[in-house]
Structures are given as structure tokens and as C-alpha cells.
Design a protein around this motif. Structure first.
Motif, PDB file in Angstrom:
ATOM      1  N   LEU A 209      -1.297 -13.708  -0.137  1.00 38.14           N
ATOM      2  CA  LEU A 209      -2.472 -14.096  -0.912  1.00 38.14           C
ATOM      3  C   LEU A 209      -2.505 -13.190  -2.137  1.00 38.14           C
ATOM      4  O   LEU A 209      -2.501 -11.961  -2.000  1.00 38.14           O
ATOM      5  N   THR A 210      -2.546 -13.770  -3.318  1.00 36.50           N
ATOM      6  CA  THR A 210      -2.476 -12.976  -4.547  1.00 36.50           C
ATOM      7  C   THR A 210      -3.596 -13.365  -5.505  1.00 36.50           C
ATOM      8  O   THR A 210      -3.824 -14.557  -5.763  1.00 36.50           O
ATOM      9  N   ALA A 211      -4.280 -12.336  -6.007  1.00 31.84           N
ATOM     10  CA  ALA A 211      -5.289 -12.514  -7.066  1.00 31.84           C
ATOM     11  C   ALA A 211      -4.801 -11.776  -8.303  1.00 31.84           C
ATOM     12  O   ALA A 211      -4.275 -10.661  -8.210  1.00 31.84           O
ATOM     13  N   ARG A 232     -12.597 -10.961  -0.722  1.00 30.93           N
ATOM     14  CA  ARG A 232     -13.384 -12.106  -0.265  1.00 30.93           C
ATOM     15  C   ARG A 232     -12.503 -13.097   0.487  1.00 30.93           C
ATOM     16  O   ARG A 232     -12.887 -13.623   1.536  1.00 30.93           O
ATOM     17  N   ALA A 233     -11.307 -13.339  -0.040  1.00 32.96           N
ATOM     18  CA  ALA A 233     -10.380 -14.256   0.630  1.00 32.96           C
ATOM     19  C   ALA A 233      -9.973 -13.729   2.001  1.00 32.96           C
ATOM     20  O   ALA A 233      -9.904 -14.484   2.978  1.00 32.96           O
ATOM     21  N   VAL A 234      -9.712 -12.429   2.077  1.00 34.51           N
ATOM     22  CA  VAL A 234      -9.316 -11.821   3.350  1.00 34.51           C
ATOM     23  C   VAL A 234     -10.432 -11.944   4.371  1.00 34.51           C
ATOM     24  O   VAL A 234     -10.208 -12.279   5.545  1.00 34.51           O
ATOM     25  N   LEU A 235     -11.657 -11.679   3.966  1.00 33.86           N
ATOM     26  CA  LEU A 235     -12.792 -11.779   4.891  1.00 33.86           C
ATOM     27  C   LEU A 235     -13.002 -13.217   5.358  1.00 33.86           C
ATOM     28  O   LEU A 235     -13.326 -13.461   6.532  1.00 33.86           O
ATOM     29  N   ARG A 236     -12.834 -14.167   4.479  1.00 37.68           N
ATOM     30  CA  ARG A 236     -12.984 -15.565   4.886  1.00 37.68           C
ATOM     31  C   ARG A 236     -11.938 -15.931   5.938  1.00 37.68           C
ATOM     32  O   ARG A 236     -12.234 -16.616   6.920  1.00 37.68           O
ATOM     33  N   LEU A 237     -10.733 -15.472   5.737  1.00 37.57           N
ATOM     34  CA  LEU A 237      -9.670 -15.768   6.689  1.00 37.57           C
ATOM     35  C   LEU A 237      -9.951 -15.116   8.039  1.00 37.57           C
ATOM     36  O   LEU A 237      -9.695 -15.701   9.100  1.00 37.57           O
ATOM     37  N   HIS A 238     -10.504 -13.911   8.000  1.00 34.76           N
ATOM     38  CA  HIS A 238     -10.822 -13.187   9.238  1.00 34.76           C
ATOM     39  C   HIS A 238     -11.979 -13.846   9.989  1.00 34.76           C
ATOM     40  O   HIS A 238     -11.964 -13.942  11.222  1.00 34.76           O
ATOM     41  N   ARG A 239     -12.964 -14.304   9.264  1.00 37.49           N
ATOM     42  CA  ARG A 239     -14.172 -14.843   9.892  1.00 37.49           C
ATOM     43  C   ARG A 239     -14.028 -16.281  10.363  1.00 37.49           C
ATOM     44  O   ARG A 239     -14.865 -16.764  11.134  1.00 37.49           O
ATOM     45  N   GLY A 308      -2.438   2.993  -9.908  1.00 33.89           N
ATOM     46  CA  GLY A 308      -3.096   4.289  -9.977  1.00 33.89           C
ATOM     47  C   GLY A 308      -4.565   4.180  -9.636  1.00 33.89           C
ATOM     48  O   GLY A 308      -5.158   3.090  -9.663  1.00 33.89           O
ATOM     49  N   ALA A 309      -5.192   5.315  -9.327  1.00 35.72           N
ATOM     50  CA  ALA A 309      -6.582   5.320  -8.891  1.00 35.72           C
ATOM     51  C   ALA A 309      -7.551   4.931 -10.008  1.00 35.72           C
ATOM     52  O   ALA A 309      -8.672   4.495  -9.730  1.00 35.72           O
ATOM     53  N   ASN A 310      -7.150   5.083 -11.257  1.00 41.39           N
ATOM     54  CA  ASN A 310      -8.047   4.765 -12.375  1.00 41.39           C
ATOM     55  C   ASN A 310      -7.565   3.569 -13.191  1.00 41.39           C
ATOM     56  O   ASN A 310      -7.880   3.422 -14.368  1.00 41.39           O
ATOM     57  N   VAL A 311      -6.760   2.703 -12.521  1.00 37.33           N
ATOM     58  CA  VAL A 311      -6.168   1.547 -13.193  1.00 37.33           C
ATOM     59  C   VAL A 311      -6.632   0.278 -12.489  1.00 37.33           C
ATOM     60  O   VAL A 311      -6.618   0.197 -11.263  1.00 37.33           O
ATOM     61  N   LEU A 312      -7.049  -0.721 -13.259  1.00 31.96           N
ATOM     62  CA  LEU A 312      -7.376  -2.015 -12.676  1.00 31.96           C
ATOM     63  C   LEU A 312      -6.090  -2.744 -12.266  1.00 31.96           C
ATOM     64  O   LEU A 312      -5.099  -2.708 -12.993  1.00 31.96           O
ATOM     65  N   ALA A 313      -6.139  -3.371 -11.124  1.00 34.21           N
ATOM     66  CA  ALA A 313      -4.964  -4.097 -10.649  1.00 34.21           C
ATOM     67  C   ALA A 313      -4.783  -5.383 -11.446  1.00 34.21           C
ATOM     68  O   ALA A 313      -5.710  -6.181 -11.561  1.00 34.21           O
ATOM     69  N   THR A 314      -3.607  -5.568 -11.995  1.00 32.72           N
ATOM     70  CA  THR A 314      -3.304  -6.861 -12.611  1.00 32.72           C
ATOM     71  C   THR A 314      -2.942  -7.886 -11.540  1.00 32.72           C
ATOM     72  O   THR A 314      -3.025  -9.091 -11.764  1.00 32.72           O
ATOM     73  N   SER A 315      -2.558  -7.369 -10.388  1.00 31.16           N
ATOM     74  CA  SER A 315      -2.231  -8.236  -9.266  1.00 31.16           C
ATOM     75  C   SER A 315      -2.617  -7.519  -7.981  1.00 31.16           C
ATOM     76  O   SER A 315      -2.183  -6.393  -7.746  1.00 31.16           O
ATOM     77  N   ALA A 316      -3.443  -8.163  -7.170  1.00 30.91           N
ATOM     78  CA  ALA A 316      -3.807  -7.631  -5.853  1.00 30.91           C
ATOM     79  C   ALA A 316      -3.284  -8.606  -4.809  1.00 30.91           C
ATOM     80  O   ALA A 316      -3.497  -9.813  -4.917  1.00 30.91           O
ATOM     81  N   ARG A 317      -2.593  -8.076  -3.793  1.00 29.56           N
ATOM     82  CA  ARG A 317      -1.923  -8.959  -2.849  1.00 29.56           C
ATOM     83  C   ARG A 317      -2.173  -8.535  -1.413  1.00 29.56           C
ATOM     84  O   ARG A 317      -2.200  -7.343  -1.092  1.00 29.56           O
ATOM     85  N   ALA A 318      -2.343  -9.515  -0.537  1.00 30.89           N
ATOM     86  CA  ALA A 318      -2.455  -9.293   0.902  1.00 30.89           C
ATOM     87  C   ALA A 318      -1.329 -10.042   1.597  1.00 30.89           C
ATOM     88  O   ALA A 318      -1.078 -11.220   1.294  1.00 30.89           O
ATOM     89  N   SER A 319      -0.643  -9.361   2.501  1.00 31.87           N
ATOM     90  CA  SER A 319       0.364 -10.013   3.335  1.00 31.87           C
ATOM     91  C   SER A 319      -0.299 -10.451   4.629  1.00 31.87           C
ATOM     92  O   SER A 319      -0.941  -9.638   5.305  1.00 31.87           O
ATOM     93  N   VAL A 320      -0.143 -11.699   4.974  1.00 29.45           N
ATOM     94  CA  VAL A 320      -0.763 -12.250   6.177  1.00 29.45           C
ATOM     95  C   VAL A 320       0.348 -12.610   7.165  1.00 29.45           C
ATOM     96  O   VAL A 320       1.258 -13.376   6.833  1.00 29.45           O
ATOM     97  N   ASN A 321       0.263 -12.036   8.359  1.00 23.01           N
ATOM     98  CA  ASN A 321       1.207 -12.377   9.416  1.00 23.01           C
ATOM     99  C   ASN A 321       0.591 -13.487  10.255  1.00 23.01           C
ATOM    100  O   ASN A 321      -0.476 -13.328  10.834  1.00 23.01           O
TER     101      ASN A 321
END
Length: 447
Positions: A209-211, A232-239, A308-321
Motif C-alpha cells: 500500500l503506497t501513498a 488510515r488505510a492500514v487501520l481500515r484494513l485492520h478493522r 529523515g526525522a525532519n523530512v516529509l515522506a514523498t512516499s509512505a508504504r506498508a507491506s501487507v502479508n
């Protein structure tokens, strides 16, 4: 060389000390010296096997043995894998590659990575065959040993072995790999130890899942950064987990154990054709193993974001098994994930996918052979039953050349021992492991 329980244990411990951690399949320069050492040590420790059986190296480090029997038409294949998962030594109470013996007698425990998964079976198979060869035994049918070297990373070792056998026209009458075990307390109110024998296994897939966003400095975040959208996507998948349902092997399992179940559950299990729809709603509340028997599962295992801790992510990703229950497919699972996430800006990509295996029969000659060996070696009070294998194994590749593929680790495992697989403090009791050797002896001797 003496062949006694103590010497067998010594050989087991020697092989456990060789750190055959899975090689990175994407690294052509990965160091395979531990696998070469393991192979050479097998030859030293099991001279009778290596003098009589034909051995070939497949896909670099996997091993295929052939013991010629009186009939080559319908061979037996015994599987195990050489590789083990990595360790975090600080989490262990004992050296994970020290194979330390804790306690005395049959109740003593061997602590080591691979003690159960899967050198326990591999070494027990070789101990069984070494003794049979030394006795002058000739099997009624050919016996193959298929030891893959990269099961833990879904590598090509076992697949390559299957291709070798397919090219030679080999069609096994029985294939046995790791899987269920002899357990107690895993099924509610069942009063006898059960040997849960996998007649199928769930499929396995990895989904990303990539934002995405423009990025920038963390001091000026946008209204909805990529990380928040992904969360939000991760929580929806969990719930909203996949729906529960009762597949045929699980129904058969509960019908089998019903006469050995205490209290009202005896009638509930015996009438599972009528009670199943209610039971599958209850099972997820009774523990993760029962939950996994009645639904496809999806869990986020990895999260990545900014650099980095002070950098906005250009891509945030979750691996789903995702583990697919028979009847579901990779395509149907992806459709449901997209629907549950409900966000067109979340990319849903399949990285890898293996469909659920075909279901092998729990009747007939192959099944009865497994049942007989289980009762003779592991105890007449042990109840064999069909089961859905929850994890993936190398055996799924063998369904292409055999209709009788089963998954059973012939050891009596406590809940703690099962929970230590792929975790810290993996271990096995000596008495349980020694009885596993007898299981393989009895299985090979059966005709």
C-alpha cells in the motif's frame, strides 16, 4: 560410528550449530559457505546413506537424494529445508547457534534456531534412513529426499527439484513436508493429543500500500501527509478483516475430534454442518490459530516513510502479508483490499503471490500410511486429523507432480514450542525429537 539416541542427539546438535541462515535471493554474491559446510557434514555424519543413495545438488545448494526400492513407479518423497530464519542473539536466553542442551533425559530441551523449523525433521529423516540402510532394508518403492535451501525466502530450491523430477517422469504417491504437529490444547475441549496433518496450505502474497506526496520540510506539513493517508488505510484494513467461513478440511477436522471432545462442544463439533456458521464467528476470539483456520488473514508487517526525522515522506508504504484460505485467490483478495481501503490515492500493488494449494484427500492409501506411522511411532492415543496448514511451505510446488501432498512435523510440540518458531528461544524436547525418528522409520517401512 555408534548409532544410539545419545549419538543421534550429538549429530543433531552438530548440524544445528551450522548457521544456514537463508541467503538473500537478490544477492548473487551471498555467502553460501555455511550451506557447503552443512552438505559436507551430512556426508560425514551419515556414511551409509551417502554410500547407497544417489545425491545431487540442485540450484546451487538444495539436495535431492534417491534411494532405489523394488518399484520406481510410485515413490515416496520426504521433504525438509536446510535454511533457517535470521536471529537477534540478544533476544535469546541461549546461543541461537550453540545447540545447548537444557535439562536431562527425554524432557531435556535443545535450544537452537532450526531445532523445529526445519532441521529437526531433516536430521530425523537422515537418522531414520541411516539406521534402515545399516540394517540392510530395501524399501518397496523408491524414496526421495528433497531438501530445499531457501524455503524461508520463497526461493527456487524446491521448485528446481520439482522440475528435475518432472523431467524424469517422477509422480510421487506420497509427499510429506513440514506442517502440523502433535498438539494439545490447540482445539478447545479436545481431550486427546491430535496429530494435525496439513492436507492443503493457504496461499501467500505480499501487497504494498503506497501513498505519495510532494514532500518537503516537516516544519510545514500539508493537511493530509502521505503518512496520515497510509495510516488510515492500514487501520481500515485492520478493522475490517476478511469474512470467516468453514472450508472442507477444517470441517472434517472438527468432525474427527468430536468424539474426543468434552462437554457440549462434542455435539457442536459433531453437528458442524449445522453449527459451522456460528462457530466460525466465535473462533477468531479464541486465538490466532483458530482465527487463521477460518479466514484469509492480512497483516501489515513493514512500514517505510521519509529518509529523515525532519523530512516529509514523498512516499509512505506498508507491506501487507496476506494468507489466502482455499477458495480465495490473489485477485479476489486484492479486490477486497481496494474496497476496504476505499481511497483511490492509495496504490495497491501485488509484489508476489502464490495461490492456495489444491486439497489432498484424507482417505485412501497415502493418508492411511501417514495415520499408521503416526499411531505406531507417536502413540496409539494420538488422533490424526486433516488440517489446513497455516504457513506456506516448499510442499506447494510438489502439488504439480503429486495429488497426495501432506504437511506434518512428527513432533509433539507444546504451545510454547510452537510460538517460538521464527521467534527467539526456538527449542525442542529430546524425547519428542527421538520419537520423530521412529515415525520416519515406520513411514518408510510401510508398503
Amino acid at each position: 560410528m555408534a548409532r544410539t539416541p545419545d549419538s543421534a542427539l550429538g549429530r543433531f546438535r552438530e548440524l544445528l550449530r551450522i548457521p544456514t541462515v537463508s541467503l538473500d535471493p537478490d544477492d548473487p554474491e551471498a555467502d553460501g559457505s555455511a550451506f557447503v559446510r552443512f552438505r559436507d557434514t551430512l556426508e560425514t555424519l551419515y556414511p551409509a546413506v551417502h554410500a547407497l543413495l544417489e545425491r545431487e545438488v540442485v540450484a546451487g545448494y538444495s539436495l535431492l537424494y534417491r534411494w532405489r526400492g523394488r518399484d520406481a513407479a510410485s515413490p515416496l518423497v520426504l521433504m525438509a529445508h536446510i535454511d533457517v530464519v535470521p536471529v537477534v542473539p540478544a533476544e535469546w536466553d541461549h546461543d541461537p547457534f550453540g545447540a545447548e542442551l537444557v535439562g536431562t533425559g527425554d524432557a531435556a530441551e535443545v535450544h537452537a534456531r532450526g531445532a523445529v523449523d526445519d532441521k529437526g525433521s531433516l536430521v530425523a529423516i537422515l537418522e531414520a534412513l541411516e539406521s534402515l540402510v545399516a540394517e540392510g532394508f530395501t524399501p518397496s518403492q523408491d524414496v526421495y529426499l528433497a531438501f530445499g535451501h531457501n524455503e524461508e525466502v520463497a526461493g527456487d530450491g524446491a521448485q528446481a527439484i520439482v522440475e528435475v523430477l518432472r523431467a524424469r517422469g517422477v509422480r510421487p504417491s506420497l509427499v510429506l513436508d513440514e506442517g502440523g504437529a502433535v498438539v494439545e490444547g490447540a482445539l478447545p475441549r479436545v481431550v486427546v493429543p491430535t496429530a494435525v496433518i496439513g492436507v492443503a496450505e493457504r496461499g501467500v502474497m505480499t501487497v504494498h500500500l503506497t501513498a505519495r506526496e510532494l514532500g518537503g520540510h516537516a516544519s510545514t506539513p500539508p493537511r493530509e501527509p502521505a503518512t496520515a493517508r497510509l495510516a488510515r488505510a492500514v487501520l481500515r484494513l485492520h478493522r475490517r478483516p476478511f469474512p470467516t467461513r468453514l472450508v472442507a478440511p477444517v470441517r472434517a477436522m472438527f468432525e474427527t475430534v468430536a468424539p474426543h471432545t468434552a462437554g457440549p462442544l462434542r455435539h457442536v463439533f459433531a453437528s458442524i454442518g449445522m453449527t459451522g456458521r456460528v462457530l466460525v464467528k466465535v473462533f477468531p476470539r479464541l486465538g490466532p490459530e483458530l482465527n487463521a483456520l477460518v479466514r484469509t488473514t492480512a497483516v501489515v508487517t513493514e512500514l517505510t516513510g521519509a529518509t529523515g526525522a525532519n523530512v516529509l515522506a514523498t512516499s509512505a508504504r506498508a507491506s501487507v502479508n496476506v494468507r489466502l484460505l482455499p477458495g480465495d485467490t490473489a485477485a479476489s483478495a486484492v479486490r477486497r483490499i481496494r474496497k476496504v481501503v476505499g481511497d483511490p490515492l492509495i496504490e495497491v500493488d501485488v509484489v508476489s503471490a502464490s495461490e492456495p494449494s489444491p486439497v489432498s484427500p484424507w482417505s485412501g492409501a497415502a493418508w492411511e500410511r501417514l495415520v499408521a506411522a503416526t499411531r505406531s511411532a507417536l502413540g496409539p492415543d494420538v488422533l490424526p486429523t486433516p488440517y489446513i496448514q497455516l504457513g506456506a511451505s516448499d510442499s506447494r510446488w510438489f502439488t504439480e507432480i503429486s495429488d497426495h501432498v501432506y504437511r506434518f512435523t512428527p513432533f509433539h510440540l507444546t504451545r510454547g514450542e510452537r510460538e517460538a518458531l521464527h521467534s527467539h528461544n526456538e527449542r525442542i524436547r529430546v524425547g519428542s525429537w527421538l520419537r520423530g525418528i521412529e515415525f520416519y522409520r515406520d513411514l518408510v517401512r510401510a508398503s
